[in-house]
Design a protein around this motif. Structure first.
Motif, PDB file in Angstrom:
ATOM      1  N   MET A   1       3.011   5.005  -4.125  1.00 45.89           N
ATOM      2  CA  MET A   1       2.701   3.955  -3.151  1.00 45.89           C
ATOM      3  C   MET A   1       3.610   4.105  -1.940  1.00 45.89           C
ATOM      4  O   MET A   1       4.768   4.503  -2.080  1.00 45.89           O
TER       5      MET A   1
ATOM      6  N   ARG B   1       5.138   2.132   1.471  1.00 46.66           N
ATOM      7  CA  ARG B   1       5.340   0.812   2.078  1.00 46.66           C
ATOM      8  C   ARG B   1       5.570   0.900   3.575  1.00 46.66           C
ATOM      9  O   ARG B   1       5.337  -0.062   4.300  1.00 46.66           O
TER      10      ARG B   1
ATOM     11  N   LEU C   1      -3.875   1.754   7.310  1.00 45.77           N
ATOM     12  CA  LEU C   1      -2.674   1.498   6.521  1.00 45.77           C
ATOM     13  C   LEU C   1      -2.171   0.071   6.733  1.00 45.77           C
ATOM     14  O   LEU C   1      -1.766  -0.608   5.770  1.00 45.77           O
TER      15      LEU C   1
ATOM     16  N   ARG D   1      -3.764  -2.622   7.430  1.00 49.39           N
ATOM     17  CA  ARG D   1      -4.565  -3.678   6.786  1.00 49.39           C
ATOM     18  C   ARG D   1      -4.268  -3.771   5.292  1.00 49.39           C
ATOM     19  O   ARG D   1      -4.674  -4.732   4.642  1.00 49.39           O
ATOM     20  N   HIS D   2      -3.562  -2.773   4.747  1.00 53.66           N
ATOM     21  CA  HIS D   2      -3.148  -2.817   3.343  1.00 53.66           C
ATOM     22  C   HIS D   2      -1.668  -3.180   3.203  1.00 53.66           C
ATOM     23  O   HIS D   2      -1.076  -2.991   2.137  1.00 53.66           O
TER      24      HIS D   2
ATOM     25  N   VAL E   1       0.993  -1.931   4.837  1.00 53.24           N
ATOM     26  CA  VAL E   1       1.996  -0.913   5.142  1.00 53.24           C
ATOM     27  C   VAL E   1       2.615  -1.216   6.506  1.00 53.24           C
ATOM     28  O   VAL E   1       1.900  -1.539   7.465  1.00 53.24           O
TER      29      VAL E   1
ATOM     30  N   GLU F   1     -13.505   5.841   5.499  1.00 55.89           N
ATOM     31  CA  GLU F   1     -14.029   5.358   4.219  1.00 55.89           C
ATOM     32  C   GLU F   1     -15.146   6.262   3.701  1.00 55.89           C
ATOM     33  O   GLU F   1     -16.134   6.499   4.383  1.00 55.89           O
TER      34      GLU F   1
ATOM     35  N   ALA G   1      -1.494   8.850  -1.567  1.00 55.89           N
ATOM     36  CA  ALA G   1      -1.499   7.388  -1.462  1.00 55.89           C
ATOM     37  C   ALA G   1      -2.051   6.942  -0.116  1.00 55.89           C
ATOM     38  O   ALA G   1      -2.830   5.982  -0.038  1.00 55.89           O
ATOM     39  N   ALA G   2      -1.667   7.643   0.949  1.00 57.58           N
ATOM     40  CA  ALA G   2      -2.185   7.292   2.277  1.00 57.58           C
ATOM     41  C   ALA G   2      -3.685   7.533   2.357  1.00 57.58           C
ATOM     42  O   ALA G   2      -4.423   6.727   2.925  1.00 57.58           O
TER      43      ALA G   2
ATOM     44  N   LEU H   1      -5.402   4.661   0.613  1.00 57.83           N
ATOM     45  CA  LEU H   1      -5.376   3.440   1.401  1.00 57.83           C
ATOM     46  C   LEU H   1      -6.363   3.496   2.560  1.00 57.83           C
ATOM     47  O   LEU H   1      -6.879   2.461   2.993  1.00 57.83           O
ATOM     48  N   CYS H   2      -6.630   4.687   3.056  1.00 62.64           N
ATOM     49  CA  CYS H   2      -7.612   4.851   4.138  1.00 62.64           C
ATOM     50  C   CYS H   2      -9.048   4.864   3.613  1.00 62.64           C
ATOM     51  O   CYS H   2      -9.994   4.923   4.408  1.00 62.64           O
TER      52      CYS H   2
END
Length: 378
Positions: free
Chosen positions: A1, A3, A21, A23-24, A26, A131, A153-154, A157-158
């Motif tokens: 993950m 941050r 990122l 919006r999640h 980060v 997406e 992880a990035a 998240l994307c």
């Protein structure tokens, strides 16, 4: 993950990564040689222009291919991040430049999200750009597990789909699916520069589709093509042979009997090969159309609503070849979007819902059943 992250280069791709990122949750720090561009990206919600207090988890180098190695080394010297990746669309030349210039390669993994637009700049960015799209990663023997995991992880998240490839395999692939098509679009679009008004007034959607990607920034595409020159040249050589065959056949027909037996055989053969390639990409001859996914969108009766829906779909990257549109009861009250691939349908559903369109799944009607083998979608 992860941050915290840093985006170095706040154009379309870099800003879109920042938006996705952020919006999640980060914490994203934005850097750009043009401070005003970074401020625009920050105003859009892609992050902050305040420098990070210490190394971030991951830095995304979003600059043209020939600049990746220099920018990477500069940020490594500044200890900007624990790990680094890039988004350049050419990987072999980038990997070689990094190997030559960077003293530390364990903290770097090459990357390339297969998404974009013919438009550029932060104002064209959006969080949902990646997406459901492939995101290539090119780790080598030097890449640490932590660096690869942070990049993965990035990508997650994307909302993208990670694909691990060798740099050379990647470059040969994008030469076919991206770089050469851009050149062909530019060649066709250049024919229109001096076209008289009577020609331009006949332009329809077919030509617009063929030339759409020619709107990309010439300086950026010059950099991309320079970096992948060998692979693109190989594809162009193959195309040039086909073009010579076509020109020869059409000249012979124009100068002789157009109805002579076999006169147009080379043209028909090429069109047939083209259709087979089209079917391989668009799914006409695959089982995907056997169970199409249908999204029902409430359009309403306001003037221009249907046009706005079509524009929203097009800007999202869903072309008309993957969508069939049907009117519902009332004047454009409902739109049924029949999408071949289930993953693409779910991605489109999320995008439409986030954009405020009332959308739901429904079973396909008899009119939306698959076509006979070899027939294009209605």
């Amino acid at each position: 993950m992860i941050r915290t992250a840093a985006i170095v280069g706040t154009g379309l791709i870099g800003t879109s990564v920042g938006l996705a990122l952020a919006r999640h949750g980060v914490r994203v720090h934005l850097l750009d040689a043009d401070a005003s561009t970074a401020r625009v990206a920050a105003a859009l919600g892609a992050g902050t222009t305040v420098p990070p207090p210490g190394p971030v988890d991951l830095a995304v180098i979003a600059v043209p291919p020939t600049r990746v190695a220099d920018v990477l080394c500069e940020q490594q010297r500044r200890s900007l991040a624990l790990s680094y990746t890039d988004v350049a669309s050419v990987k072999l030349a980038t990997a070689r430049a990094v190997a030559h210039a960077s003293p530390e390669r364990a903290d770097y993994v090459g990357g390339h999200p297969m998404a974009g637009s013919e438009r550029s700049g932060p104002l064209t960015a959006r969080a949902g750009l990646f997406e459901g799209r492939p995101w290539v990663l090119t780790p080598d023997a030097h890449t640490s597990a932590d660096t690869l995991n942070r990049a993965l992880a990035a990508v997650a998240l994307c909302g993208a789909v990670p694909v691990v490839m060798e740099p050379d395999d990647h470059d040969r692939a994008v030469a076919v699916v991206s770089h050469t098509p851009h050149l062909l679009a530019a060649l066709m679009a250049s024919r229109l520069r001096a076209a008289p008004p009577e020609v331009r007034q006949l332009v329809g959607q077919g030509l617009r589709d063929v030339t759409r990607i020619a709107g990309g920034a010439p300086t950026l595409w010059t950099d991309i093509l320079r970096s992948n020159a060998r692979a693109v040249a190989e594809i162009l050589e193959e195309l040039s042979k086909d073009l010579e065959t076509l020109v020869r056949a059409l000249r012979e027909v124009a100068l002789g009997d157009p109805h002579a037996a076999g006169a147009m055989a080379p043209v028909t053969e090429l069109l047939s090969r083209g259709r087979e390639g089209w079917a391989a990409v668009h799914g006409t001859d695959r089982d995907d159309w056997a169970v199409p996914t249908t999204l029902e969108v409430s359009v309403g009766e306001q003037p221009g609503a249907l046009g706005r829906l079509l524009l929203d779909i097009t800007e999202f990257g869903v072309g008309p070849e993957k969508v069939r549109l049907h009117g519902g009861d009332g004047p454009a009250a409902l739109a049924a979007l029949i999408v071949a691939e289930p993953v693409a349908a779910e991605t489109l559903r999320k995008h439409l819902a986030a954009s405020g369109w009332p959308v739901r799944y429904r079973p396909p009607s008899s009119a939306e059943q698959p076509q006979p083998s070899g027939a294009p979608p209605r």
